[in-house]
Design a protein around this motif. Structure first.
Motif, PDB file in Angstrom:
ATOM      1  N   PRO A   1      14.126 101.813  82.011  1.00 24.74           N
ATOM      2  CA  PRO A   1      13.184 101.536  82.579  1.00 24.74           C
ATOM      3  C   PRO A   1      12.037 101.510  83.852  1.00 24.74           C
ATOM      4  CG  PRO A   1      14.342  99.970  81.763  1.00 24.74           C
ATOM      5  CD  PRO A   1      15.472 101.142  81.821  1.00 24.74           C
ATOM      6  N   THR A   2      13.142 101.782  84.882  1.00 25.75           N
ATOM      7  CA  THR A   2      13.082 100.276  86.166  1.00 25.75           C
ATOM      8  C   THR A   2      11.639 101.120  86.883  1.00 25.75           C
ATOM      9  OG1 THR A   2      14.996 101.593  86.565  1.00 25.75           O
ATOM     10  CG2 THR A   2      13.690 101.336  88.403  1.00 25.75           C
ATOM     11  N   TYR A   3      10.594 102.272  86.115  1.00 25.53           N
ATOM     12  CA  TYR A   3       9.568 102.922  86.742  1.00 25.53           C
ATOM     13  C   TYR A   3       8.847 102.654  85.470  1.00 25.53           C
ATOM     14  CZ  TYR A   3      12.372 104.209  89.830  1.00 25.53           C
ATOM     15  OH  TYR A   3      13.175 104.228  91.768  1.00 25.53           O
ATOM     16  N   ASP A   4       8.896 102.178  83.843  1.00 26.49           N
ATOM     17  CA  ASP A   4       7.659 102.305  83.297  1.00 26.49           C
ATOM     18  C   ASP A   4       8.588 101.901  81.607  1.00 26.49           C
ATOM     19  OD1 ASP A   4      10.344 104.001  81.916  1.00 26.49           O
ATOM     20  OD2 ASP A   4       8.899 104.934  80.820  1.00 26.49           O
ATOM     21  N   GLY A   5       8.585 100.331  82.580  1.00 23.94           N
ATOM     22  CA  GLY A   5       8.997  99.305  80.676  1.00 23.94           C
ATOM     23  C   GLY A   5       8.421  98.926  80.204  1.00 23.94           C
ATOM     24  N   VAL A   6       7.662  98.215  81.836  1.00 19.67           N
ATOM     25  CA  VAL A   6       6.085  96.994  80.810  1.00 19.67           C
ATOM     26  C   VAL A   6       4.953  98.560  80.476  1.00 19.67           C
ATOM     27  CG1 VAL A   6       4.040  96.117  81.817  1.00 19.67           C
ATOM     28  CG2 VAL A   6       6.649  94.918  82.362  1.00 19.67           C
ATOM     29  N   TRP A   7       5.108  99.325  80.894  1.00 16.77           N
ATOM     30  CA  TRP A   7       3.728 100.479  80.311  1.00 16.77           C
ATOM     31  C   TRP A   7       4.410 101.114  78.927  1.00 16.77           C
ATOM     32  CZ3 TRP A   7      -0.719 101.273  82.425  1.00 16.77           C
ATOM     33  CH2 TRP A   7      -1.290 102.159  81.525  1.00 16.77           C
ATOM     34  N   ARG A   8       5.241 100.898  78.394  1.00 18.09           N
ATOM     35  CA  ARG A   8       5.295 102.139  77.791  1.00 18.09           C
ATOM     36  C   ARG A   8       6.004 100.742  76.955  1.00 18.09           C
ATOM     37  NH1 ARG A   8      11.803 103.663  79.257  1.00 18.09           N
ATOM     38  NH2 ARG A   8      12.866 102.570  78.498  1.00 18.09           N
ATOM     39  N   GLN A   9       6.523  99.579  76.861  1.00 15.98           N
ATOM     40  CA  GLN A   9       6.029  98.476  76.124  1.00 15.98           C
ATOM     41  C   GLN A   9       5.196  98.609  75.612  1.00 15.98           C
ATOM     42  OE1 GLN A   9       9.084  98.292  74.216  1.00 15.98           O
ATOM     43  NE2 GLN A   9       9.627  95.868  73.768  1.00 15.98           N
ATOM     44  N   SER A  10       3.859  97.981  76.738  1.00 15.78           N
ATOM     45  CA  SER A  10       2.400  97.583  77.057  1.00 15.78           C
ATOM     46  C   SER A  10       2.065  98.993  75.189  1.00 15.78           C
ATOM     47  CB  SER A  10       2.547  96.971  77.789  1.00 15.78           C
ATOM     48  OG  SER A  10       2.189  96.529  78.374  1.00 15.78           O
ATOM     49  N   LEU A  11       1.960  99.692  75.171  1.00 10.97           N
ATOM     50  CA  LEU A  11       1.667 100.994  74.647  1.00 10.97           C
ATOM     51  C   LEU A  11       2.335 101.077  73.681  1.00 10.97           C
ATOM     52  CD1 LEU A  11       0.188 102.142  77.285  1.00 10.97           C
ATOM     53  CD2 LEU A  11      -0.107 104.219  76.799  1.00 10.97           C
ATOM     54  N   ALA A  12       3.167 101.120  73.327  1.00  8.30           N
ATOM     55  CA  ALA A  12       4.143 100.122  71.474  1.00  8.30           C
ATOM     56  C   ALA A  12       3.407  99.811  71.112  1.00  8.30           C
ATOM     57  CB  ALA A  12       5.426 100.817  71.633  1.00  8.30           C
ATOM     58  N   LEU A  13       3.266  98.669  71.985  1.00  7.87           N
ATOM     59  CA  LEU A  13       2.790  96.880  70.633  1.00  7.87           C
ATOM     60  C   LEU A  13       1.474  97.677  70.205  1.00  7.87           C
ATOM     61  CD1 LEU A  13       4.691  93.923  72.128  1.00  7.87           C
ATOM     62  CD2 LEU A  13       5.526  95.652  70.961  1.00  7.87           C
ATOM     63  N   LEU A  14       0.094  97.996  71.847  1.00  6.54           N
ATOM     64  CA  LEU A  14      -1.228  98.373  71.748  1.00  6.54           C
ATOM     65  C   LEU A  14      -0.891  98.973  70.039  1.00  6.54           C
ATOM     66  CD1 LEU A  14      -3.621  97.118  72.109  1.00  6.54           C
ATOM     67  CD2 LEU A  14      -3.058  99.328  74.168  1.00  6.54           C
ATOM     68  N   ALA A  15      -0.489  99.995  70.349  1.00  6.83           N
ATOM     69  CA  ALA A  15      -0.451 100.693  69.333  1.00  6.83           C
ATOM     70  C   ALA A  15       0.055 100.961  68.133  1.00  6.83           C
ATOM     71  CB  ALA A  15       0.608 102.309  69.690  1.00  6.83           C
ATOM     72  N   GLN A  16       1.143  99.996  67.669  1.00  5.52           N
ATOM     73  CA  GLN A  16       1.190  98.980  66.446  1.00  5.52           C
ATOM     74  C   GLN A  16       0.008  98.237  65.922  1.00  5.52           C
ATOM     75  OE1 GLN A  16       5.371  97.578  68.029  1.00  5.52           O
ATOM     76  NE2 GLN A  16       6.540  99.019  66.802  1.00  5.52           N
ATOM     77  N   ARG A  17      -0.253  97.896  67.032  1.00  9.36           N
ATOM     78  CA  ARG A  17      -1.888  96.854  66.135  1.00  9.36           C
ATOM     79  C   ARG A  17      -2.671  96.822  65.947  1.00  9.36           C
ATOM     80  NH1 ARG A  17      -1.647  93.013  64.351  1.00  9.36           N
ATOM     81  NH2 ARG A  17      -2.948  92.484  64.511  1.00  9.36           N
ATOM     82  N   THR A  18      -2.498  98.834  66.352  1.00  5.80           N
ATOM     83  CA  THR A  18      -3.940  99.476  66.402  1.00  5.80           C
ATOM     84  C   THR A  18      -3.862  99.968  64.589  1.00  5.80           C
ATOM     85  OG1 THR A  18      -3.963 100.421  68.220  1.00  5.80           O
ATOM     86  CG2 THR A  18      -5.285 101.666  66.475  1.00  5.80           C
ATOM     87  N   VAL A  19      -2.920 100.037  64.181  1.00  9.68           N
ATOM     88  CA  VAL A  19      -2.600 100.150  62.578  1.00  9.68           C
ATOM     89  C   VAL A  19      -2.055  99.172  61.950  1.00  9.68           C
ATOM     90  CG1 VAL A  19      -2.467 102.613  63.550  1.00  9.68           C
ATOM     91  CG2 VAL A  19      -0.043 101.650  63.597  1.00  9.68           C
TER      92      VAL A  19
END
Length: 403
Positions: A46-64
């Motif tokens: 996750p060194t270079y993308d941990g926050v980014w991928r986590q944010s998109l995952a949570l945003l996608a879950q809330r979207t549905v």
């Protein structure tokens, strides 16, 4: 952009294929160099993308309508730096904070959508406002030259955080002013498109990734976008300085670009052009949010038929992008996307969401995607799995943004 490997020998022909991309970032390692934190989505470094991928995952879950796991949301909130910003990843609360606007913007969008984190959101919004450039925009790092992608991600975050974006000015310029400076005029070559940044001569070159970002940013949309009613006038480039119209012009350019093949393409020098899955998904979201949902149908169908293997390798952010595209487009189905349940596949890459039963099929699929270390989460602009090409990929990233 990201890279899907075929073989170690196919170095020059390795395809750069898009996923959700912050404006600038380093290349992820092919295997974790740090322990994967409990609560984080994805199993790669996750060194270079941990926050980014986590944010998109949570945003996608809330979207549905899925309620993210508490520990997943807490992990993201716990990544916040003392000054309110977010870095790509911090291995512990005492780790140095190399904050960037993209990670911060994405985290704000996700935490605001999840709810219950007003303090963290407010603190991050204040930091973003404090590092606004004099032209009204933002670069990847504070003080860096403004670019379309970073500015658009931040606009979406500020709008989610309750900021009236047009009134946010520094040097007399608003965030919309910064984006409008990057728009190619109607009537000319690639009219309506957006550049990532001006080149060294101050000239603008159309960039599909930047155009999709700007089309959302000029509407104050998050990365998830939203479905809008069909607008016949949206299919044409019309002159004018009104932000929403400029964003619509960008979507019209994307529609024309996608019309032939139904997808965007990209390539490394010396390699054959390859389909760009991630940026195609972003373009679909931009079309739907601009009243061009009907023109998003062809690329959405192409993604349904072709993007499954890419998402399985790329990980949480890729599934999130496909969820955004399917949810925003008429006829899209997040639970039957080319025969795949995108929501179940995303959920299987991390902590089980609240109220969701275990899905053995999705879990097995997720496990399979990570076999042999191939499930690299290329959510931060991509790179090469082969370590010897990491430096080359970093050099290429800057060049591609001007194409």
């Amino acid at each position: 952009m990201n890279v899907v490997r075929r073989s170690a020998a196919a170095l020059a022909a390795t395809a750069v294929i898009g996923t959700a991309t912050p404006a600038l970032a380093a290349t992820p390692s092919p295997s974790p160099s740090v322990a994967i934190p409990d609560g984080l989505y994805g199993t790669t470094d996750p060194t270079y993308d941990g926050v980014w991928r986590q944010s998109l995952a949570l945003l996608a879950q809330r979207t549905v309508g899925v309620e993210p796991a508490r520990k997943a949301t807490d992990w993201l909130a716990g990544q916040q730096c003392a000054n309110g910003a977010f870095a790509a990843f911090r291995d512990g609360a005492d780790a140095p904070c190399k904050a960037d606007t993209n990670s911060t913007g994405a985290a704000v969008q996700a935490l605001a959508e999840v709810g219950g984190h007003d303090a963290e959101v407010g603190k991050a919004v204040r930091w973003l406002k404090s590092v606004q450039n004099k032209d009204g925009g933002w670069g990847y790092y504070a003080g860096g030259a403004s670019d379309a992608n970073s500015t658009s991600v931040v606009i979406g975050a500020l709008a989610q955080g309750g900021v009236t974006v047009p009134n946010l000015r520094t040097g007399g310029k608003s965030p919309y002013d910064a984006l409008l400076k990057l728009a190619l005029p109607c009537g000319g070559k690639d009219g309506g498109a957006f550049a990532y940044q001006p080149d060294k001569k101050g000239e603008l070159t159309a960039n599909a990734d930047a155009t999709a970002a700007a089309a959302l940013g000029l509407r104050g949309e998050t990365l998830a976008g939203s479905r809008q009613d069909e607008d016949d006038s949206a299919a044409h480039c019309e002159k004018g300085e009104e932000p929403e119209r400029a964003g619509t012009n960008g979507a019209a350019w994307l529609a024309k670009t996608l019309a032939k093949d139904g997808h965007l393409t990209t390539a490394l020098p010396g390699a054959e052009p390859q389909p760009d899955y991630g940026n195609t998904a972003d373009a679909v979201v931009a079309l739907a949010a601009s009243g061009l949902g009907a023109k998003a149908t062809k690329p959405l169908r192409w993604l349904e038929s072709n993007a499954g293997a890419w998402a399985a390798k790329a990980g949480p952010a890729a599934y999130a992008q496909l969820i955004f595209a399917a949810a925003a487009t008429p006829g899209g189905d997040v639970h039957d996307f080319g025969g795949e349940d995108l929501v179940a596949e995303l959920n299987a890459t991390g902590p089980k969401p609240e109220g969701v039963d275990d899905d053995p099929t999705a879990t097995a699929s997720s496990t399979k995607s990570d076999e042999g270390g191939l499930g690299v989460a290329w959510t931060v602009g991509g790179g090469l799995l082969i370590g010897a090409l990491i430096g080359f990929a970093l050099m290429l990233r800057g060049r591609r943004r001007q194409q």
